[in-house]
Design an enzyme around this catalytic site. Structure first.
Site, mmCIF file in Angstrom:
data_model
loop_
_atom_site.group_PDB
_atom_site.id
_atom_site.type_symbol
_atom_site.label_atom_id
_atom_site.label_comp_id
_atom_site.label_asym_id
_atom_site.label_seq_id
_atom_site.Cartn_x
_atom_site.Cartn_y
_atom_site.Cartn_z
ATOM 1 N N ASN A 7 28.542 56.660 17.283
ATOM 2 C CA ASN A 7 27.402 57.015 18.109
ATOM 3 C C ASN A 7 26.153 56.798 17.264
ATOM 4 O OD1 ASN A 7 25.439 58.353 19.595
ATOM 5 N ND2 ASN A 7 26.799 60.016 20.206
ATOM 6 N N ARG A 98 29.272 54.540 21.769
ATOM 7 C CA ARG A 98 28.293 54.944 22.776
ATOM 8 C C ARG A 98 27.178 53.902 22.723
ATOM 9 N NH1 ARG A 98 23.213 58.438 21.781
ATOM 10 N NH2 ARG A 98 22.368 58.470 23.873
ATOM 11 N N HIS A 186 21.823 59.104 29.465
ATOM 12 C CA HIS A 186 22.650 60.315 29.282
ATOM 13 C C HIS A 186 23.815 60.332 30.269
ATOM 14 C CE1 HIS A 186 18.909 62.668 27.667
ATOM 15 N NE2 HIS A 186 19.614 62.193 26.655
ATOM 16 N N HIS A 214 20.437 67.907 31.449
ATOM 17 C CA HIS A 214 20.746 67.620 30.040
ATOM 18 C C HIS A 214 19.442 67.808 29.269
ATOM 19 C CE1 HIS A 214 22.799 65.356 26.704
ATOM 20 N NE2 HIS A 214 21.526 65.312 26.325
ATOM 21 N N ASN A 217 17.080 66.869 22.575
ATOM 22 C CA ASN A 217 15.816 66.269 22.111
ATOM 23 C C ASN A 217 15.275 65.382 23.222
ATOM 24 O OD1 ASN A 217 15.426 67.323 19.474
ATOM 25 N ND2 ASN A 217 17.225 66.143 18.832
ATOM 26 N N GLY A 218 16.169 64.556 23.792
ATOM 27 C CA GLY A 218 15.841 63.839 25.025
ATOM 28 C C GLY A 218 16.304 64.703 26.194
ATOM 29 N N ARG A 247 8.888 63.290 23.265
ATOM 30 C CA ARG A 247 8.538 62.258 24.266
ATOM 31 C C ARG A 247 7.737 62.890 25.400
ATOM 32 N NH1 ARG A 247 14.486 59.904 25.211
ATOM 33 N NH2 ARG A 247 15.112 60.729 23.186
ATOM 34 N N ARG A 291 13.036 75.822 19.135
ATOM 35 C CA ARG A 291 13.142 77.079 18.369
ATOM 36 C C ARG A 291 11.863 77.348 17.591
ATOM 37 N NH1 ARG A 291 18.898 75.189 16.152
ATOM 38 N NH2 ARG A 291 17.678 73.277 16.242
ATOM 39 N N GLY A 339 19.622 73.294 26.802
ATOM 40 C CA GLY A 339 20.307 73.796 27.999
ATOM 41 C C GLY A 339 21.429 74.778 27.666
ATOM 42 N N GLU A 390 30.197 64.510 24.713
ATOM 43 C CA GLU A 390 30.066 63.066 24.928
ATOM 44 C C GLU A 390 31.125 62.274 24.152
ATOM 45 O OE1 GLU A 390 25.852 63.606 24.057
ATOM 46 O OE2 GLU A 390 25.448 62.056 25.540
HETATM 47 P P1 ADP Z 1 20.190 65.361 20.915
HETATM 48 O O1 ADP Z 1 19.414 65.202 22.175
HETATM 49 O O2 ADP Z 1 19.550 64.709 19.728
HETATM 50 O O3 ADP Z 1 21.683 65.091 21.053
HETATM 51 P P2 ADP Z 1 20.775 68.196 21.039
HETATM 52 O O4 ADP Z 1 21.369 68.109 22.386
HETATM 53 O O5 ADP Z 1 21.640 68.703 19.944
HETATM 54 O O6 ADP Z 1 20.086 66.888 20.536
HETATM 55 O O7 ADP Z 1 19.495 69.156 21.152
HETATM 56 C C1 ADP Z 1 18.719 69.436 20.027
HETATM 57 C C2 ADP Z 1 17.614 70.388 20.409
HETATM 58 O O8 ADP Z 1 18.177 71.593 20.966
HETATM 59 C C3 ADP Z 1 16.809 70.885 19.209
HETATM 60 O O9 ADP Z 1 15.749 70.030 18.896
HETATM 61 C C4 ADP Z 1 16.304 72.222 19.698
HETATM 62 O O10 ADP Z 1 15.047 72.026 20.311
HETATM 63 C C5 ADP Z 1 17.274 72.647 20.760
HETATM 64 N N1 ADP Z 1 18.006 73.861 20.396
HETATM 65 C C6 ADP Z 1 19.129 73.960 19.673
HETATM 66 N N2 ADP Z 1 19.491 75.262 19.534
HETATM 67 C C7 ADP Z 1 18.560 75.997 20.191
HETATM 68 C C8 ADP Z 1 18.359 77.385 20.431
HETATM 69 N N3 ADP Z 1 19.189 78.311 19.948
HETATM 70 N N4 ADP Z 1 17.285 77.741 21.168
HETATM 71 C C9 ADP Z 1 16.439 76.819 21.661
HETATM 72 N N5 ADP Z 1 16.585 75.508 21.478
HETATM 73 C C10 ADP Z 1 17.618 75.091 20.750
#
Ligand code: ADP
Length: 406
Positions: A7, A98, A186, A214, A217-218, A247, A291, A339, A390
């Site tokens: 990935n 992926r 996604h 979903h 980050n994205g 973004r 966070r 989420g 995923e």
């Molecule tokens: P990607 O989209 O890169 O796969 P993730 O799905 O792992 O990333 O999401 C990462 C984001 O999730 C982090 O940047 C953060 O903003 C958010 N995140 C992770 N844990 C928490 C939490 N406990 N509370 C709020 N946001 C969180």
């Protein structure tokens, strides 16, 4: 059967190894027996490889920045020292990749042939940070593992049945014919969450109207009817739609014209601004990580509060838009980093949909829910938190494709 998943991201290379058996394909995702991640963002010309296997976490500094060399170093840890889980690389029977952009050519997992590689290359202008990394990954595996079957699982595939009125942009039709259209992303995550939701609700997927959120980050939403994605918020690229970590999501396109004409911003500067300097990061001035933004709010930072308020406003607005496309809703599903982990985002997103009979159980929501229903028993619409898998979904696609071809 040992299945390796690659990935590749814009600044990272993740990988994991599953050991699948016929009876592994039940309702519960397996844990990989080995996983590795290279972070290329630490310093120029260097990377950090983190490997987890057999309960051990090993960190290796890489004194180069070449992704192909990185993949070779990563695979070495499968067969060497304390993270060794296989005797030789030839035990790996399939490699699943992926792939972010498959254009309109691929609606399902596909065995990688020279033609498929050519398509992934042709689509580089549409996914300039991801598709080159996918090609590097595929070629690194060719070099290291020889003629092993490699399978591409496209992020765009699940959305390939969107109706034309959803897929087309209201610009001159000739551009649609040239491929300027909405593809959606996604897809592997939205599809996995839809299947998992049907399992949790104990109903056939073909009877359900779902909105999957979903939020990582994205961020993107999908409207899923009878198991098919009929609308999604990302479009031609993963920049459209919701406000995200860094973004912008959708903005008035005339802003770009204005910035080019009046402030002489170049295409590259706009690209950097919209993809890397906007969203939660751009508004809060703190971070793309929710966070850190929430910490800022707790310390009274007004821009951090504005960032979260905008994020929620745009999330609710797009949920409303998916709802209008579906005409009804059986379940609202939250997944990915935000989420799955942010109770406040889920609570605020649900707040305005009370009129639908959607009622969140606040205790369940605040109690680190995972793969469960967090709506009250009176709620007409279910609310689910699902851990997206995923890599596991890609491993399953590889297994099924291999079975159907053997
Ligand atoms: P990607 O989209 O890169 O796969 P993730 O799905 O792992 O990333 O999401 C990462 C984001 O999730 C982090 O940047 C953060 O903003 C958010 N995140 C992770 N844990 C928490 C939490 N406990 N509370 C709020 N946001 C969180």
């Amino acid at each position: 059967m040992k299945i390796l998943i690659l990935n590749a991201g814009s600044s990272s290379q993740k990988s994991c190894l599953y050991d699948l058996k016929e009876d592994s394909l039940n309702d519960h995702p397996l844990d990989p027996i080995w996983s590795a991640n290279i972070d290329w963002t630490v310093a120029n010309g260097q990377g950090i490889l983190t490997v987890k296997a057999k309960g051990i976490k090993k960190i290796i500094n890489l004194s180069f920045s070449d992704n192909r060399q990185g993949i070779a170093a990563m695979l070495d840890t499968l067969i060497q020292e304390e993270t060794q889980v296989i005797k030789q690389l030839s035990e790996i029977k399939i490699v699943g990749h992926r792939v972010v952009h498959g254009g309109t050519d691929y609606s399902k997992a596909t065995l990688i042939t020279p033609e498929v590689k050519a398509t992934i290359r042709r689509l580089i202008p549409l996914a300039p940070t991801h598709n080159p990394a996918h090609i590097e990954g595929i070629e690194a595996i060719e070099q290291l593992l020889g003629a092993i079957p490699q399978i591409a699982v496209f992020d765009t595939a699940f959305h390939s049945h969107m109706p034309l009125e959803t897929a087309a942009y209201p610009i001159p039709y000739e551009w649609f014919e040239k491929g300027i259209r909405r593809y959606g992303f996604h897809g592997t995550s939205h599809k996995y969450c839809a299947y998992k939701a049907a399992q949790i609700l104990n109903k056939p997927l073909t009877d359900l109207k779902l909105i999957t959120c979903h939020l990582g980050n994205g961020c993107s939403l999908a409207a899923i009817k009878d198991g098919i994605s009929i609308d999604t918020t990302m479009g031609f690229t993963p920049l459209e739609g919701l406000m995200m970590g860094s973004r912008s999501g959708s903005i008035d396109p005339a802003i770009l014209i204005y910035l080019m004409r009046e402030h002489n911003l170049t295409a590259n500067q706009l690209d950097e601004m919209l993809n890397k300097e906007s969203g939660l990061k751009g508004i809060s001035g703190i971070s793309a990580d929710l966070r850190a933004v929430i910490q800022g709010i707790d310390q009274g930072n007004i821009r951090a509060k504005l960032a979260l308020d905008m994020y929620i406003y745009r999330l609710r607005a797009k949920i409303g838009s998916m709802l209008a496309t579906l005409g009804d809703l059986d379940a609202l599903i939250f997944t990915a980093g935000v989420g799955e982990n942010s109770a406040i985002v889920r609570e605020k997103a649900c707040e305005k949909f009370d009129f639908l009979g959607l009622k969140l159980d606040l205790d369940k929501n605040n109690n680190r829910p995972m793969n469960i229903d967090i709506s009250t028993t009176q709620s007409r619409v279910r609310i689910l938190v699902i851990h997206t898998e995923e890599d596991w979904a890609i491993a399953q696609e590889c297994w099924h494709l291999r079975q159907s071809n053997s």
